[in-house]
Design an enzyme around this catalytic site. Structure first.
Site, mmCIF file in Angstrom:
data_model
loop_
_atom_site.group_PDB
_atom_site.id
_atom_site.type_symbol
_atom_site.label_atom_id
_atom_site.label_comp_id
_atom_site.label_asym_id
_atom_site.label_seq_id
_atom_site.Cartn_x
_atom_site.Cartn_y
_atom_site.Cartn_z
ATOM 1 N N ASN A 1 -1.921 0.173 6.889
ATOM 2 C CA ASN A 1 -1.418 -1.101 7.429
ATOM 3 C C ASN A 1 -0.509 -1.825 6.434
ATOM 4 O OD1 ASN A 1 -3.443 -1.905 5.698
ATOM 5 N ND2 ASN A 1 -4.517 -3.197 7.161
ATOM 6 N N GLU B 1 -9.223 -11.351 -7.369
ATOM 7 C CA GLU B 1 -8.337 -10.192 -7.205
ATOM 8 C C GLU B 1 -7.152 -10.235 -8.188
ATOM 9 O OE1 GLU B 1 -7.427 -9.822 -3.001
ATOM 10 O OE2 GLU B 1 -9.477 -9.204 -2.552
ATOM 11 N N LYS C 1 0.825 -1.218 0.000
ATOM 12 C CA LYS C 1 0.000 0.000 0.000
ATOM 13 C C LYS C 1 0.862 1.272 0.000
ATOM 14 C CE LYS C 1 -3.969 -2.119 2.339
ATOM 15 N NZ LYS C 1 -4.998 -1.953 3.406
ATOM 16 N N TYR D 1 -12.496 -2.748 -3.889
ATOM 17 C CA TYR D 1 -12.922 -2.950 -2.496
ATOM 18 C C TYR D 1 -14.446 -2.991 -2.348
ATOM 19 C CZ TYR D 1 -8.426 -2.410 0.049
ATOM 20 O OH TYR D 1 -7.176 -2.585 0.611
HETATM 21 P P1 CMP Z 1 -7.293 -4.722 3.823
HETATM 22 O O1 CMP Z 1 -6.785 -6.072 4.141
HETATM 23 O O2 CMP Z 1 -6.701 -4.000 2.673
HETATM 24 O O3 CMP Z 1 -8.881 -4.804 3.595
HETATM 25 C C1 CMP Z 1 -9.736 -3.702 3.810
HETATM 26 C C2 CMP Z 1 -9.069 -2.597 4.547
HETATM 27 O O4 CMP Z 1 -9.928 -1.681 5.196
HETATM 28 C C3 CMP Z 1 -8.210 -3.132 5.669
HETATM 29 O O5 CMP Z 1 -7.098 -3.803 5.121
HETATM 30 C C4 CMP Z 1 -7.916 -1.882 6.472
HETATM 31 O O6 CMP Z 1 -6.751 -1.207 6.028
HETATM 32 C C5 CMP Z 1 -9.127 -0.979 6.150
HETATM 33 N N1 CMP Z 1 -9.927 -0.655 7.338
HETATM 34 C C6 CMP Z 1 -10.164 0.581 7.809
HETATM 35 N N2 CMP Z 1 -10.958 0.536 8.884
HETATM 36 C C7 CMP Z 1 -11.240 -0.758 9.121
HETATM 37 C C8 CMP Z 1 -12.014 -1.456 10.110
HETATM 38 N N3 CMP Z 1 -12.640 -0.804 11.093
HETATM 39 N N4 CMP Z 1 -12.054 -2.802 10.035
HETATM 40 C C9 CMP Z 1 -11.432 -3.484 9.031
HETATM 41 N N5 CMP Z 1 -10.692 -2.869 8.066
HETATM 42 C C10 CMP Z 1 -10.593 -1.534 8.113
#
Ligand code: CMP
Length: 133
Positions: free
Chosen positions: A112, A126, A9, A49
């Site tokens: 993250n 994906e 990311k 997403y």
């Molecule tokens: P990712 O694995 O990319 O999938 C969806 C993303 O939403 C997740 O990582 C997080 O970076 C983001 N995100 C932001 N807020 C939340 C939340 N409350 N719970 C889960 N994912 C979140």
């Protein structure tokens, strides 16, 4: 051999962590079959997403993924989906185990550092999204 999709990311690209993260996958038996650096639009991020479209964080999530360059990769190995998820650690870096990517490099639940497919079925979708058009 199973395949999964991984995304490095914008927060990790910005901090020049891509090579370290790629090496971490390789060291842990996930080969990088294909890799490309791209900068997607907010519309493309929203499509990627869309499973999260009802979530309160959806808009910010799509804005974030399209905020800068990312690296999308096809990882291949035994149980690649699960193996990648273990290497990434919990979604929120503060809950992630030691020696996971999100623990080592993640800044917050949004920033993250990596995304990984959560099932074999989603991995196929994906990979198709980023590599088969
Ligand atoms: P990712 O694995 O990319 O999938 C969806 C993303 O939403 C997740 O990582 C997080 O970076 C983001 N995100 C932001 N807020 C939340 C939340 N409350 N719970 C889960 N994912 C979140």
């Amino acid at each position: 051999m199973e395949q999964t999709l991984s995304i490095i990311k914008p927060d990790a690209i910005e901090r020049n962590l891509a090579e370290e993260i790629k090496n971490f996958f390789k060291k842990n038996n996930l080969n990088i079959k294909d890799s490309k650096k791209i900068h997607i639009t907010k519309e493309e991020a929203s499509e990627f997403y869309k499973v999260h479209q009802s979530k309160p964080f959806y808009n910010d999530l799509c804005a974030y993924l399209s905020s800068g360059p990312i690296i999308v990769m096809i990882l291949e190995g035994e149980n690649a989906v699960l193996s990648n998820r273990k290497l990434m650690g919990a979604t929120n870096p503060k809950d992630a185990d030691e020696n996971t990517i999100r623990k080592m490099y993640g800044i917050s639940i949004d920033k993250n550092s990596v995304h990984g497919s959560d099932s074999v079925d989603n991995a196929k979708k994906e990979i198709e999204f980023f590599f088969k058009n």
